[in-house]
Every structure is written in structure tokens, then in C-alpha cells.
Write a protein that holds these residues in place. Structure first.
Motif, PDB file in Angstrom:
ATOM      1  N   ILE A  60       0.835  -1.202   0.000  1.00  0.00           N
ATOM      2  CA  ILE A  60       0.000   0.000   0.000  1.00  0.00           C
ATOM      3  C   ILE A  60       0.867   1.249   0.000  1.00  0.00           C
ATOM      4  CG2 ILE A  60      -1.731   1.293   1.303  1.00  0.00           C
ATOM      5  CD1 ILE A  60      -2.740  -1.388   2.393  1.00  0.00           C
ATOM      6  N   GLU A  61       1.882   1.266   0.858  1.00  0.00           N
ATOM      7  CA  GLU A  61       2.770   2.425   0.922  1.00  0.00           C
ATOM      8  C   GLU A  61       3.622   2.540  -0.334  1.00  0.00           C
ATOM      9  OE1 GLU A  61       2.705   4.792   3.186  1.00  0.00           O
ATOM     10  OE2 GLU A  61       1.017   3.738   4.118  1.00  0.00           O
ATOM     11  N   GLY A  62       4.013   1.396  -0.890  1.00  0.00           N
ATOM     12  CA  GLY A  62       4.830   1.427  -2.099  1.00  0.00           C
ATOM     13  C   GLY A  62       4.111   2.049  -3.277  1.00  0.00           C
ATOM     14  N   PHE A  63       2.789   1.894  -3.322  1.00  0.00           N
ATOM     15  CA  PHE A  63       2.021   2.455  -4.434  1.00  0.00           C
ATOM     16  C   PHE A  63       2.119   3.974  -4.478  1.00  0.00           C
ATOM     17  CE2 PHE A  63      -2.213   3.930  -6.058  1.00  0.00           C
ATOM     18  CZ  PHE A  63      -1.944   3.673  -7.392  1.00  0.00           C
ATOM     19  N   GLN A  64       2.333   4.603  -3.335  1.00  0.00           N
ATOM     20  CA  GLN A  64       2.441   6.060  -3.308  1.00  0.00           C
ATOM     21  C   GLN A  64       3.663   6.556  -4.072  1.00  0.00           C
ATOM     22  OE1 GLN A  64      -0.264   7.437  -2.047  1.00  0.00           O
ATOM     23  NE2 GLN A  64      -0.879   5.336  -1.526  1.00  0.00           N
ATOM     24  N   HIS A  65       4.592   5.655  -4.377  1.00  0.00           N
ATOM     25  CA  HIS A  65       5.810   6.029  -5.094  1.00  0.00           C
ATOM     26  C   HIS A  65       5.855   5.411  -6.490  1.00  0.00           C
ATOM     27  CE1 HIS A  65       7.234   7.481  -1.191  1.00  0.00           C
ATOM     28  NE2 HIS A  65       6.821   6.327  -0.691  1.00  0.00           N
ATOM     29  N   CYS A  66       4.717   4.895  -6.953  1.00  0.00           N
ATOM     30  CA  CYS A  66       4.643   4.271  -8.274  1.00  0.00           C
ATOM     31  C   CYS A  66       3.831   5.142  -9.225  1.00  0.00           C
ATOM     32  CB  CYS A  66       4.013   2.879  -8.167  1.00  0.00           C
ATOM     33  SG  CYS A  66       5.018   1.674  -7.263  1.00  0.00           S
ATOM     34  N   ARG A  67       3.696   4.676 -10.435  1.00  0.00           N
ATOM     35  CA  ARG A  67       2.933   5.403 -11.440  1.00  0.00           C
ATOM     36  C   ARG A  67       1.449   5.435 -11.083  1.00  0.00           C
ATOM     37  NH1 ARG A  67       5.450   2.501 -16.864  1.00  0.00           N
ATOM     38  NH2 ARG A  67       7.650   2.905 -16.411  1.00  0.00           N
ATOM     39  N   ASN A  68       0.746   6.389 -11.663  1.00  0.00           N
ATOM     40  CA  ASN A  68      -0.706   6.485 -11.468  1.00  0.00           C
ATOM     41  C   ASN A  68      -1.412   5.476 -12.364  1.00  0.00           C
ATOM     42  OD1 ASN A  68      -0.134   8.567  -9.769  1.00  0.00           O
ATOM     43  ND2 ASN A  68      -1.320  10.102 -10.850  1.00  0.00           N
ATOM     44  N   LEU A  69      -1.095   4.224 -12.164  1.00  0.00           N
ATOM     45  CA  LEU A  69      -1.560   3.181 -13.072  1.00  0.00           C
ATOM     46  C   LEU A  69      -1.774   1.896 -12.297  1.00  0.00           C
ATOM     47  CD1 LEU A  69      -1.831   2.584 -16.256  1.00  0.00           C
ATOM     48  CD2 LEU A  69       0.423   1.554 -16.010  1.00  0.00           C
ATOM     49  N   ILE A  70      -2.944   1.278 -12.458  1.00  0.00           N
ATOM     50  CA  ILE A  70      -3.198  -0.020 -11.845  1.00  0.00           C
ATOM     51  C   ILE A  70      -3.846  -0.934 -12.876  1.00  0.00           C
ATOM     52  CG2 ILE A  70      -3.395   0.863  -9.492  1.00  0.00           C
ATOM     53  CD1 ILE A  70      -6.404   0.690  -9.744  1.00  0.00           C
ATOM     54  N   SER A  71      -3.588  -2.205 -12.715  1.00  0.00           N
ATOM     55  CA  SER A  71      -4.140  -3.226 -13.603  1.00  0.00           C
ATOM     56  C   SER A  71      -4.897  -4.235 -12.756  1.00  0.00           C
ATOM     57  CB  SER A  71      -3.008  -3.916 -14.370  1.00  0.00           C
ATOM     58  OG  SER A  71      -3.466  -5.075 -15.025  1.00  0.00           O
ATOM     59  N   VAL A  72      -6.114  -4.570 -13.159  1.00  0.00           N
ATOM     60  CA  VAL A  72      -6.917  -5.543 -12.421  1.00  0.00           C
ATOM     61  C   VAL A  72      -7.237  -6.721 -13.328  1.00  0.00           C
ATOM     62  CG1 VAL A  72      -7.918  -3.808 -10.898  1.00  0.00           C
ATOM     63  CG2 VAL A  72      -9.093  -4.413 -13.003  1.00  0.00           C
ATOM     64  N   ASP A  73      -7.333  -7.881 -12.702  1.00  0.00           N
ATOM     65  CA  ASP A  73      -7.615  -9.094 -13.467  1.00  0.00           C
ATOM     66  C   ASP A  73      -8.241 -10.120 -12.538  1.00  0.00           C
ATOM     67  OD1 ASP A  73      -7.605 -10.676 -15.799  1.00  0.00           O
ATOM     68  OD2 ASP A  73      -5.808 -11.726 -15.127  1.00  0.00           O
ATOM     69  N   GLY A  74      -9.036 -10.999 -13.098  1.00  0.00           N
ATOM     70  CA  GLY A  74      -9.654 -12.077 -12.339  1.00  0.00           C
ATOM     71  C   GLY A  74      -9.271 -13.420 -12.920  1.00  0.00           C
ATOM     72  N   THR A  75      -9.220 -14.433 -12.064  1.00  0.00           N
ATOM     73  CA  THR A  75      -8.854 -15.768 -12.523  1.00  0.00           C
ATOM     74  C   THR A  75      -9.607 -16.817 -11.720  1.00  0.00           C
ATOM     75  OG1 THR A  75      -6.985 -17.250 -12.957  1.00  0.00           O
ATOM     76  CG2 THR A  75      -6.910 -15.983 -10.929  1.00  0.00           C
TER      77      THR A  75
END
Length: 333
Positions: A60-75
């Protein structure tokens, strides 16, 4: 079966899951666990799990230093119960995939995706603006996104995975040439090149051209994206995590949750080693420097060790000063 002897049955694992996730929260402060229960089982009086989501605090904290981009997927989970696993991931500045959250739901539907996206907004995004969500064209996702303000302009945007668009396109028209043109059209960054490729598709099949033309160009083409995707055209980020967990999808729920924890720890360990250049080994007093190419021994000292070293240093200094005061034979005043 052998795996039941090691991991237990599905039913026993479901009973252990709340305790395991509770332990993760206790010993890893900041870890998020959210439950959505169905009605009670009339025969046992126990709650029936509908959805459960967990996210580890470093992710969660690491996301604050990543790109404004998320990918979601289901399996799918390969068990006698047809549950689904939902995964969200992002990418850091070093082109490394970072898992953000995991969830188990009874099915991929509008309700389950709405619940999942709400939890992402609450615990992962936390009011951050300008998020680009990449997913496939599952009807449940597309409808749920429209009801989640974090992924609606001007707060954020929703984009389609180009590979899934091409796969759906090929399933309908079954033409390799058209499929290649579809990928080329979606991956072109210049509008004039996109238009030229679309004209080639139109020459081959007017129906295929019209099928693509009905999809919002902002959602599947790089040329009309406006830079939101950061050059990422597919959901490979989340599918990469899916691939890592493929073997775990045959296991009971608690074993799956444990595997996600172990893989996340492994991720941060590998990133740490990549930054420091040191390879950790089992002996905590030894570290091997991969930069220098030689063993470098260090000892973990507590306060007593430090005091002993300090006392020895002071004694050596006193001895050296005493020796310097002794006159040397034959010396002159």
C-alpha cells in the motif's frame, strides 16, 4: 489426497482463514483485511463468506511512489467451489511489477467488482487523483467502473487491455491478418498512422472495421489515450502475478493467502538486494557483497559489545601514549 494432508481440506481452510488473516494484521501493522459475508448458514449458524480482500502495508505504501496506473484481473480457482481470485497490481519506476491487493469472490459479477473497486478506492488509492485503471472488457468491470468516481474523469480514467480487445476481435472474425492490423492500430501512437491502419482493416472487412469503430477510441488505442496509460497497453502486470500464483490456485484459501504473503515478501527482498547489491544468507552475521566480489564479515553488536570495544580502544590509546613518553636511549634533550 496428499495436498489435503499438507494444507487441509477446503472446509477446514475456510475456518482457519479469519485467524490467519487476523495474525497477518497483528504482526504486520497496516495490513488491510475486508470481509463481505452472506447470510448465516441455517444449519450451522456460521456466516458464509461472500468476498474477502487483503492488502499488505508495504504494498500500500509502495504504491504512493509508483505510477498512477493499476491493472486488475480475475482468474479461476481450481477447486470444487467455483470461486474467483481478483488481483490488482501496478508498476514502479524501475519497470518492476508491484502487487497491491488480492481478493476471493464467489463470482465475477457487477456486485463483486463494485465491492472490489470500492475497497481499492478506500484502502489503496486513498483520494489520489489521475489514476488509470486497465482491465479487460468484462461487463461487470465496465459497469462497476462507471459507478466508481475514482476512475471517472476528471478523477481518473478506465482503459481496456489491448490484448483482450484483439483476442475478442479475432474470436469474432478469425483472421490472423485482421488481428495483426487490430494490434497495430491500437499500439500506434500517431493518429495518422492509426487512421491508415484502420483504412487497411476497412479494405479487408467493413464489418470488422465497424466492430472496432464502435469501441471508444480513448479506451483501447494509444493514439487517442492522452498519455494516461504511461505506455502500458495490456493487463500483463496483474496477469504476471496470476502466473506466479498459478500453482497455488489449486490449494485451499488459507494456503493461497499464505502464498500471496510469501511472494510479496520475496518481491521486497529482491528489490532490496537489487538496490543494496548485497545478498543475504542464513547467518545474520555474514553478508556477501556482489559488487566487490568478496566475502565481507560483519557482526551484529549489542550495547555490551560496543562498550567492550570502546574500552579496548581507550586502553590501546593509553598504552600508545605511555610508550611515547618513554625516552629513547641515545636521544638528546
Amino acid at each position: 489426497m496428499a495436498h489435503e494432508m499438507v494444507y487441509g481440506t477446503w472446509e477446514s481452510s475456510v475456518q482457519k482463514l479469519p485467524k490467519y488473516l487476523g495474525a497477518l494484521q497483528k504482526y504486520n501493522p497496516g495490513t488491510i483485511v475486508e470481509w463481505q459475508h452472506k447470510a448465516r448458514d441455517t444449519s450451522t449458524g456460521a456466516y458464509v463468506i461472500g468476498y474477502v480482500l487483503w492488502a499488505f502495508q508495504p504494498c500500500i505504501e509502495g504504491f504512493q511512489h509508483c505510477r498512477n496506473l493499476i491493472s486488475v484481473d480475475g482468474t479461476h480457482l481450481y477447486t470444487k467451489y467455483k470461486h474467483k481470485m481478483l488481483i490488482v497490481a501496478t508498476m514502479d519506476g524501475n519497470q518492476q511489477v508491484l502487487p497491491l491487493a488480492f481478493a476471493i469472490v464467489d463470482e465475477e459479477s457487477l456486485l463483486s467488482w463494485k465491492w472490489f473497486l470500492r475497497q481499492l478506492s478506500r484502502h489503496i488509492i486513498r483520494g489520489r487523483r489521475g489514476i488509470c485503471l486497465i482491465s479487460d472488457r468484462h461487463a461487470g468491470i465496465t459497469r462497476a467502473v462507471r459507478e466508481c468516481l475514482d476512475f471517472v474523469p476528471p478523477n481518473g480514467v478506465h482503459r481496456y487491455c489491448l490484448r483482450h480487445v484483439c483476442s475478442n476481435f479475432n474470436s469474432k472474425y478469425k483472421n490472423v491478418v485482421l488481428k495483426d492490423h487490430c494490434w497495430r492500430a491500437g499500439s500506434e501512437y500517431q493518429i495518422r498512422k492509426f487512421n491508415r491502419t484502420m483504412e487497411e482493416i476497412k479494405k479487408h472487412s467493413l464489418e470488422a472495421f465497424q466492430w472496432l469503430d464502435r469501441i471508444d477510441k480513448e479506451k483501447w488505442t494509444a493514439s487517442h489515450d492522452g498519455g494516461w496509460r504511461c505506455g502500458i497497453l495490456t493487463t500483463n502486470m496483474s496477469e504476471c502475478i496470476n502466473g506466479v500464483l498459478k500453482g497455488a490456485r489449486r490449494l485451499p484459501l488459507t494456503a493461497i493467502a499464505e502464498m500471496t504473503f510469501q511472494r510479496s515478501v520475496h518481491y521486497f527482498r529482491e528489490r532490496l538486494l537489487g538496490c543494496t547489491g548485497f545478498e543475504l544468507v542464513h547467518d545474520p552475521t555474514i553478508r556477501i557483497s556482489s559488487r566487490l566480489g568478496r566475502n565481507e564479515t560483519t557482526r551484529i553488536h549489542d550495547e555490551m559489545d560496543w562498550a567492550q570495544r570502546r574500552a579496548r580502544q581507550q586502553a590501546q590509546q593509553r598504552n600508545s601514549s605511555t610508550q611515547s613518553d618513554v625516552p629513547v636511549p641515545g636521544s638528546q634533550d
